[in-house]
Each structure stands twice: as C-alpha cells, then as structure tokens.
Design an enzyme around this catalytic site. Sequence first.
Site, PDB file in Angstrom:
ATOM      1  N   THR A 151       0.916  -1.227   0.142  1.00 19.99           N
ATOM      2  CA  THR A 151       0.167  -0.290   0.050  1.00 19.99           C
ATOM      3  C   THR A 151       0.975   1.267  -0.075  1.00 19.99           C
ATOM      4  O   THR A 151       1.868   1.285   0.431  1.00 19.99           O
ATOM      5  CB  THR A 151      -0.947  -0.003   1.239  1.00 19.99           C
ATOM      6  OG1 THR A 151      -0.003   0.037   2.266  1.00 19.99           O
ATOM      7  CG2 THR A 151      -1.911  -0.912   1.288  1.00 19.99           C
ATOM      8  N   GLY A 190       4.402  -2.776   7.880  1.00 19.26           N
ATOM      9  CA  GLY A 190       4.625  -3.583   9.121  1.00 19.26           C
ATOM     10  C   GLY A 190       6.250  -4.015   9.325  1.00 19.26           C
ATOM     11  O   GLY A 190       6.339  -4.718   8.355  1.00 19.26           O
ATOM     12  N   GLU A 446      -6.326  -6.867   4.868  1.00 24.68           N
ATOM     13  CA  GLU A 446      -6.600  -8.371   4.278  1.00 24.68           C
ATOM     14  C   GLU A 446      -8.032  -8.292   3.546  1.00 24.68           C
ATOM     15  O   GLU A 446      -8.713  -9.321   3.815  1.00 24.68           O
ATOM     16  CB  GLU A 446      -6.338  -9.433   5.391  1.00 24.68           C
ATOM     17  CG  GLU A 446      -4.818  -9.561   5.618  1.00 24.68           C
ATOM     18  CD  GLU A 446      -4.658 -10.351   6.781  1.00 24.68           C
ATOM     19  OE1 GLU A 446      -5.037 -11.728   6.678  1.00 24.68           O
ATOM     20  OE2 GLU A 446      -4.351 -10.176   8.102  1.00 24.68           O
TER      21      GLU A 446
END
Lengths: 695, 695
Positions: A151, A190, A446
């Site tokens: 992203t 992350g 997700e």
Amino acid sequence: MPVQFPKHLKPIEPQGTTLLQQERNNATFNSNDLTQFIYGNDYLKSRDRILQILQADPLLGDKSHRYYNGRDVRFKKSLAAANRLVELTRIHEWNDQEFSIAEFLFDEPSPFRLHRSMFMPTLANQGTEEQKKLYLEPAIRHEIIGCYAQTELGHGSNVRGLETTATYQPETQTFVFNSPTLTSSKWWIGGLGVAANHAIVMARLISQGKDHGPHPFAVQIRNLENHEPLEGVIVGDIGPKFGFNTVDNGFILFKDFHVPHIGFLARYSSIDKATGEYKTPPNSKLAYGTMVFVRANIVLESRVVLARAATIAIRYSAIRSQGSNASDPKKITAPDGPIKTVETPVLDYTMQQYRLFPIIAQAYACHFTGQEMHRMYYENQAKMEQGDFSYLADLHASSSGLKSLTTTLAVNAIEDCRRACGGHGFSLFSGLGQFYQDYLPKVTWEGDNYLLTQQTSRYLLKTLRSVRSGKISQKNSTFSSSYISEYLSNPQAKCPFSSVKDLSNPEALVSAFKFRAAFLIDKAVYAIDVDQISWNDMLVDIYRISRAHCQLLMVSNFIQAVFNNENPGTLGPVLQRVAILFCLSTLDQEAADFLTSGYLAPAQAMMVKQHLIQILKTIRPDVVALVDAFDFPDYLLNSALGENDGDVYEKMVAMTEKEPINQLRVADGYQEFIRPLIHKGKDNWKLDKNGIARL
Amino acid sequence: MPVQFPKHLKPIEPQGTTLLQQERNNATFNSNDLTQFIYGNDYLKSRDRILQILQADPLLGDKSHRYYNGRDVRFKKSLAAANRLVELTRIHEWNDQEFSIAEFLFDEPSPFRLHRSMFMPTLANQGTEEQKKLYLEPAIRHEIIGCYAQTELGHGSNVRGLETTATYQPETQTFVFNSPTLTSSKWWIGGLGVAANHAIVMARLISQGKDHGPHPFAVQIRNLENHEPLEGVIVGDIGPKFGFNTVDNGFILFKDFHVPHIGFLARYSSIDKATGEYKTPPNSKLAYGTMVFVRANIVLESRVVLARAATIAIRYSAIRSQGSNASDPKKITAPDGPIKTVETPVLDYTMQQYRLFPIIAQAYACHFTGQEMHRMYYENQAKMEQGDFSYLADLHASSSGLKSLTTTLAVNAIEDCRRACGGHGFSLFSGLGQFYQDYLPKVTWEGDNYLLTQQTSRYLLKTLRSVRSGKISQKNSTFSSSYISEYLSNPQAKCPFSSVKDLSNPEALVSAFKFRAAFLIDKAVYAIDVDQISWNDMLVDIYRISRAHCQLLMVSNFIQAVFNNENPGTLGPVLQRVAILFCLSTLDQEAADFLTSGYLAPAQAMMVKQHLIQILKTIRPDVVALVDAFDFPDYLLNSALGENDGDVYEKMVAMTEKEPINQLRVADGYQEFIRPLIHKGKDNWKLDKNGIARL
C-alpha cells in the site's frame, strides 16, 4: 514511598471467587469436556508446554508493564520480545504451529510479524528456486528480516492504482525504482519502520517503454553491516496509531534506486535479462485456494477474539453486583448465620444477558464455520489437483464474505463487552482496551470489510442468473445454487412458525435464513438487470446480500454440527441451545430483512423477540462454563476483571499500585503547576501543624 | 539526522485543495450563512477572540506533541495547561461561557475538570452560606482544588450501595470517615489522583446509631502546605485508561479520618452539632430542573461531536480516491491539456454516502433538539417558580433518554467515521483516535446509557396508563400523552406512504415515528399489566421504547424547526433535505420496529430503502458545505485528514517527520535486538562497500 492499599481489607461479601464457583457448580455440563472437543488433546498439550516456557521466561513471562508505558518503551520491549521468540524457536525447535501458539499466548503484535506472515510466504510462492536460496533461506534463519510493501500513502485497496515504478535498464541489468509523487510513498508497511533490512516491494514494472502494472520485487533496503538506509532510499516509521504500536509500520520512498535483475520475483512472469522482454504469467487459480485457507484461519481467530472478550465480560458480570432485581432478589447466608439480601450480579439482568450471551453464541458459530472451511479447503485442494475447479468460486466467494462478517462481529464484540463492564471496562486493566486497539485493523486490512462483500455478492448474483437460465442444474449444484433454486421455485413462501416450539426447529430456522438471502439476491438481480440500477447505487444491497449469505452459512454449519450428530454425547444439549440462541439472536437483529421479504409476519417477529428472552434464561446457568471451555490462560487474558479465579478487586488494586504516578507521595508536576495556585491563597490560611485548614 | 521527505514531491493529481474547492463551488447554499444560523454572531465573535489567544499562547498554541507521548509526558503537559488556563482566565477575565469555549477549543480533558464541573456546583447548590464562604470562594480562585468522590471500586450507578461511612461523634464534633472494605475505595474520581486537595465525598451518614444513607461532605484530603496526603487518607491515581489519560482519575480510602462538623453539606439536611440529631431534607424537585439543563448541553455537545467526526471523514472522502466508478468515471483536465480518467473520490460511492451522510443529519438533528431542550428548560423553570411542576416529569424523562440516545449516536459516529477513512483512520494523525478515546466514557458516566432509559420508559408507561384511565385529558396533555392518546384511538392505523413523494411529507414521517413509539409502549404495558411479565424480563423492550420516543422527539423537533418556518430563507431547502434524510435513515435503520408494529408494510419498507439512496444523491453536492458550516478551526481538529485546506498528504508527511523514532538514522533497539540476529549470518555475506549483499 509508593502508595499501598491496606492489606487487611477484603471486598464486600460475597467474594468473587465464591460467586464464580457457584456459577461453575450450576453448569449442566463439564467444561473440560467441551475444551477437549474444541481444541483436541494434541493442541492442548502443545499449548500447555509452550505456556510453561513463556511464563517461566525472564523476558516474556511478565506482561505487567504493558498498560503503563508509552509507545517508545513498549516498542523497544516488543523488539526485545521478537528477538527472544526467535531464540526460543531455535532452542525448542518450534514448528510453525508451535510458533503460532507462542505468538497467540504472548499476544502482542511484533515487528517481525510481516517477516513471517508475508515476506517469507511471498518468496516461497512467487520466487524461483534461485531466489528462494538467496532470500528465503537466510530469512528462515532471521539473518535477513523482511516486510511486505504494497500500500501507498495515496493508495489502499486498489492495487492497480499504485504509483511506485521499477523500470528495467538492460545496460545495467537492474530495475530502477522511483517514487514519482508524495502519494506513492509506501505506507503502513509493518516491520519497515525499524526492523526490516529487506522488503517485498510491489511496483509498476516498466520495461521496453511499457507499463506492465504492479509486480513483486525482493529488495534490500538497509545496510546489513550497520542497518543504515541504503543510498536512494528514504525510510522511517509512520508514527503513532490507534493500536498496534508495538509494530513499526513504516514508509519508504525510492530515488533512482537500483535493484539487481534477480530481485524480480519470477516464478510466474519474467524479464529477459539482456533485452528486457516481459513474459506474461500463466493464469493461475491456485492462489485463490490459499486465500481460502488464510480466511478460514481468520474465522477461527474471530472465534477466539469473541470468546476472549466474552470470557472477561461474563466472569466479571457474575461478580459485579448492582442494585436489586425486585422480582428475584439475591440472598446470601452471612458467615454469622442470617440470610441477607445483597446486590444482584449484573449477569442476572436480562439486558446484560441480551448484550453478552449472543457473543458467546457467535464464538461457537465461528468455531464450527471455521472448521467447515478448513474441511472444504482440503476437499477443494484435492479436487483442484485433479483439475476440477468447480468448488473454487463458491468457496472463494463465501470466504470473502465470512472474513468480512466474522471480523466485524469480533471487533464489535470486544467493544460491546468493554461497555458491558461498566466503568471498569474503561480501565486498561480490564484487558479489553489494548485488545480492541490491536485487533481493530482487521476490519480494514486483508480486504476491507465493505469492499470484500462485492466479491461475494457478485458471485451470488451470477449464480442466480445461472440457475434461472438453467446453466446450473441439480448435477452441478452448490450450496448457494441449491438455496437460490429452492427460493425461485417458491418465492411467495411464508415462514411456518406458529408457536414458540417452532422457534427451536433447526430446519425451519435454516429455511428462514435461506429464504432471506435468496430474496435479497433476487431483488438485486431484478434491480440491476431489469431496472438498470447501477452497481454503485446497489452497493448497500450488495453489502447486505453478503452478510445475509454468510449468516446463513454460519447458521447452517452450526446446526449441521450440533443437530445432525447421531450421538450428541453429554455436550449435545448445551450446544444445541447455544445454536438456537445464535439463530434467534441473529434473526432478531436482522428482523427488518425477514419482514421486508414478506416471509416473516409481524406477529412472528414479535414472537421471536419475546422467546429470545426465554432462551437467554435457559443459557444462563451455563454461561460461565461456556466461556471457561475456551480455556484461556490468565497469562493471555492479562485482565483484572476476567481472570479465572474471580478476585477482581484485589487484582484491580494490585495493578493500580504499579501505576508510575503512585510511586511518589506527591506527584511530579505539583511543584510547578499546582503549588503556585494554592500558595496564592496563603494569606487566608489558618493551617494547623498537619497542613489542615482550621475552619 | 532526522528523516526528511523530499520537498519537491507533490501528491498525485488532482490535489486535495482543488478537490475541496470544487466541492465548495458545487454547494447550493452559502456555508457562512449556515454558520451564523447555527451559532449566532455573539458566539462566533467570542470564539474567534479566544481562539486567537489560545493559538498565540506559547504553551497552549502547539498541540503537535499530543499524538507521540506516553501518559507520563501527556499528563504533566496537561497539568501545565490546566494551570495556564487558570492564568488566562484571570488575565482575560473570562466568564463561564468563555472558559467553556477555551476548554472546547483546547480539547483535552483536564485534571481541573471536576473542580469546575462538580466540586464548585455542588458547593453552590448544597452548601450553606457559611460553607460557600469557606470552600466555594477559595475554590473559585483555585486556591483550593476539589473533585467529586462518589463511585467506589465495587459500586457504580447504584448510589444506595455505597459503603464509605461518615459516623458523627458528638464528643469531638467530627465525622469519622472509614472505608470498611476494599470495594469501598472511592474510584474513578477525576482530579483526585494528583491535583485535588479537597473532595466532595459521598458517604453513608451514620449518627445516633442510625444509617441515613449517602450524603455529601466537603473534605480536605491533602496538606495545603506541601500537598502530602493527610493522615488517615490513602490516595492515588487509578492507572492507565482507554482514554482520558490527561486526567488523574483517582482513588481514596479513609481510616478513622476526622472531618469537622462544618464539612457536612447542610443546605437540605443537617446534623445537630451537640447531639448528632439528623434532620431530614425537604423534598425538592428543583434539582431535576438543573439536570435537564445539563442534559440539553450534552445533546448540544453530541451535535459538535457528530459534526466534528463528519467534518474529518467527509473532507477526506472528497480527496481520497480509489478505483473507478464504472457508471460515472471521474475525469480531470491535466495541466498540459488532455482530459484523463483518474480514480474516483470515495465520496462518490453510495456505500460511503450511506455510512457518512446520516451522521451529518444526526448532527443537525441534535442541534435542533438541544435548542428545543434549552427553550423548554427555561419555560419549565419559569413555571416551577410559580409552583407549576406539570412540565417537569415529561421533560426529565425525555432528557434522560436523549442523553442516552445522542451520546450513543455520537460515540458510534466517531468510530464509523474513523473506519470510513480506511487505513489512515487508524493513524492517530486522523484526529479521530484520541477523540474517540476521550469522548467514549460519556456513554457510561452521567447516567449509564442503558440504565437511563428505564427512567424514560417508566414515565411513558405510566403516561399510557393515565391516558387510558382518563387521568390525562386534552387539558393537561403533554407531547407524550398526545401521541399516545392518538395511537390508542386508532391502534390499527396503517402507514399512508404510497409513492416516493410521500416519503418527503414531514407530517407523514412524524406520524410514523409517533405510531411506532406508542405501539411499543402499549405492548409493554400489556406485557407487564396483563401478562405479568417482570420488569427485568422487559428491560430490552424498555430500552427500545426510550430509543423510539427520543428518535421521535428528534424527528419532530427537526421537522418543526425547518418546515414550519414561514420564511425559510436561503437555508430552507438544504435543511429540509437534511431533515428528510434524518427521518428516512432513522426509519430504515429501525425498520424492524415499524414493520413489526404492522404500521409499515413490507413494500413500503422496500420503498424507503430504495429512496434513501436517491436522497443521499440530493445531499451529495452540499455535504462539504454542510460540515464546513460547523466551522471547526484546524486548531481544534488537529487532523491531517480533515483540516480546512485539504492538503491531507502533506500534513500526514509533516506529522510523520515528527515521530520520535524518525529522529535517529538507525532506531534505538537495533544494536541490542536486531544486529545479533543479522550478524549471525555474517559468514555467508558478500557485501559491497555500501553494505549491500552482492547476489
């Protein structure tokens, strides 16, 4: 001199431990049997072994710091824990499942999370053998640490909108990475902010002047010697979040950054090293199978989220007493003999039952649906290996909607349970606050829970059209096509409920959910195909269709599992009651759909509403045992309100004593900001020697 | 060397500022006019003056630290701010309303909050003139700082269950305070953990061997000279919370702690100094009037909470673009001429409209209902002064339910808006995370939102019984009794909606809400009086009745305000559309009740659902102007996503640069926890001089 509570004081009678024990004595079944049934013995043995290791570990055994520290301290401790978990994995030779258990019990999002859950699997699935050797093998040993950079600051769910470019230069045999705009900064990644030295980067592959859209690359981003960002890379942490602050979600931008030819993950498509010629990937449906597996696990995770929140709220509600239930006042025998009236545990109020018991039922519903998804995943994999893809579309569509539905249920449940704990739910010591904050992103990532439902509903609308046109017959029918076809054969059907007895009839309940889902699908097909309503104007209906279909799946799987068992055993009756509660509370909550379809009559809806209160009562004696059965260790719960032995108030007090502010007799800040105000009034004081105003 | 983003990079076209400007150009009305209409000129002038003072203040002007710090740092800064606000109040001679504006704009719960909102008002209302002189006067000057200590560790909403005792000793002419159990610890007391040196303590008054139940006392708890807790007092902070961490919610226990006779707040009841004889208070209904005023303010606060959350989500949704709306793709003219298709702002998707636009409508609904409550409060006060208490019960009942309904709406709206912001909603930079965390306790305190509804519904059931028995006639009717009586005269009425035109008929909409509320009341009275169902078994219905009644009030007030105005002016049409949206979205959301009552037919419910999508479209051009009209300064919003000029991505990046982790090139924790893992693989490395693995 830290604050200390008087050691001799006890909570008011009756004590929490006594109350919980009474609840356990009242249960109609043995919660240990249910624990075995839910998890199986193998899992429980592994879990107990790993739990002992974690609890005994000097670094991981103590979670008491978690609620007091700011992000800086928590993040550093989280890095230390990530490191320690790698060591323990080596020492105890944990396999993936065992590591997952450790991660679950330790219960704190880790900076190495994406390394395991995305970096390594992407290499394994999309890398060539050479690439696996170069990247995956050291990654398994944690000698490189990776993340997954997809992203961007301006681009979330729509992968095709990504802006980062990777332009192949045959002269240098490298891909040149660039971030053309601010919005092309990779964002939310992350593990990238601090920990990772490698990343899978999704970038638009440009070669021979042509844009082939986003593709994955394995990219080194930090110096292995000293961890500094490489030249041409700007990388850092995206800052504080609502939760998940023990993870270093990061950003990265590239400026003329060269990645060698081998970095392009080439299992499915490739770039000719010399010419830059692009070879298109063969179309593969196999990836969808994996997605089903991942989503089955999300459903099973929703189950434990629901159950964990319910465990805390139910146990505390059995202890927390307030006011008196006029029609059934609670009495106890005092130690000195006489019977006296005490406040009523809030669990006896129907409003509390109405808020909490359906959450227990949802947990069990997710259990049976998650299990069924696993079963279907394996069945489908076996079929696909034989070239039969007939199950795939149905399974994939359902799994999308179920991810959306069950994670939405779970996240709402944590907050509902927190509010149902009254004031103390707002204390972090409840164990529900950080839990909510860390689980919450699940509804967005997700697959965003709204967007995902479009996949489910698009498939269902298509199915109805195929049934109607005769393309699907009994021979090639699926669960979805069967219930749609049943509806089409009698779209004027009416619900047969005539007495409360019918409300416990499993088949009648499943039929109602089938009718409602098919009705919504039928109306949407009509709106689109006949009334020419645009897809955009149908999005609200689309969302409801997916929800209705997935609630049907959950109802159907639950009923199937607990009613069609020839030998229900000692657990049969209680699980059947829970299944009926799940059906009726869902029906009640969605009553508008059932009524609007004309299937359910107003008087029937009223009957459901009234009977639901009675069902709550039949569940009441078993609720503590039903949450006990999930058998969450106190180490996991980390909750003053919800731990196993019920000494709620002693735990609240013990945790309060550790609050940093309480370590000083007069808190920091007094001298500077309070004293000047107070001492302004000094002329008016008549203080005695103890600083008390003489009035 | 801190991380810096490249200064030359811009977000992808079109820019946020351009998009917001387009939205503003498309509005059908002037948002400044609406701002004036909402607040009035006096308020806006005060606000602007105070805003300038705050923004220019060295301590209060900069909110940039708020999202990065842990509780310790934030709390100390919050104490500093509390102190500074006291100074500013002195300097600028702010009155209560001006102070409230400053508090609203500064937007951080303060350790002195309860001093102003509870300690001083309790002294003013319940203290004698002597007590006011002793306690209230220095409190106004902040020479003493107080709090309000009512709830206990084991006792929340039920005041009668409190355990702390104050036993009068005529010999010493003091009340002896004791905490008999652990659960009697006063808990959750704002300002007590650190700041307060006085408290209003609610304790069971015991005199002459008799327990008179909880009464308020003014109690000094810390030494005025050095702030140390007094002998016999154990006091501290209750620790970290889900939000509100800039406040020192505290606990206190007493052990044989003597409070002088004057501490007993004696305006309504008293203890004879010599004998300890207790004099009962005269029954006063006046306090209920004040409660209505407080709750009117809560409703008006809900309005700004709703509007503020909507401001952020609406503005960001006008900018955030994703995918393409196939039926209406977004096109822009590139600077070099050609028209190109770009991603669609998410605000154009009906799902996003369905999630967000009703929140705008709720904000306006709360505005008009809050105003009406204020008007009724003054009308009622005037009547009560003439001994006429006929309005009081109705007003008090409605205000209880409205507190519950509007704060529930508001808290849900913040979270819904946060989720509607996608991934970035989870960043604290959204301005929605801490906002949610700090507002959240509102659903629990000042009357738990579930418990409160019992007051409302008890009154409504009683009203129906009185109407039926003829005790209430047209002469002494109220709003509630009128609609109940209307229903009773025709309980089989059917909804007259026959075409979508009817769905914009304000009278028809109000009638539907009246019927539904009265139907629920009637059924509950039947269940209790005829079927003998216990109150406890009716709690779910009780909750729904209050909700239905209060939704009716909001619908009715909104319609009344915008349709019955003879000269609606330029704002009339848009406010009327918003009112219709409020009615229809509420009706749609509560459709189950309307259908179950038999009033609404399935086909009508379907029509509402479909028409709602069309109403959303008619609102679409005005939504940015509708949130602009609330005119929240950027200083208040503190949000990268929602500020006025729309440079969302530049703000995200600027806030990210300030993240403490990004101040170092290699983050803290690397040496200890990452390097050892990576360097284990050193033997396999072939690094070039830049630390890059040579593959």
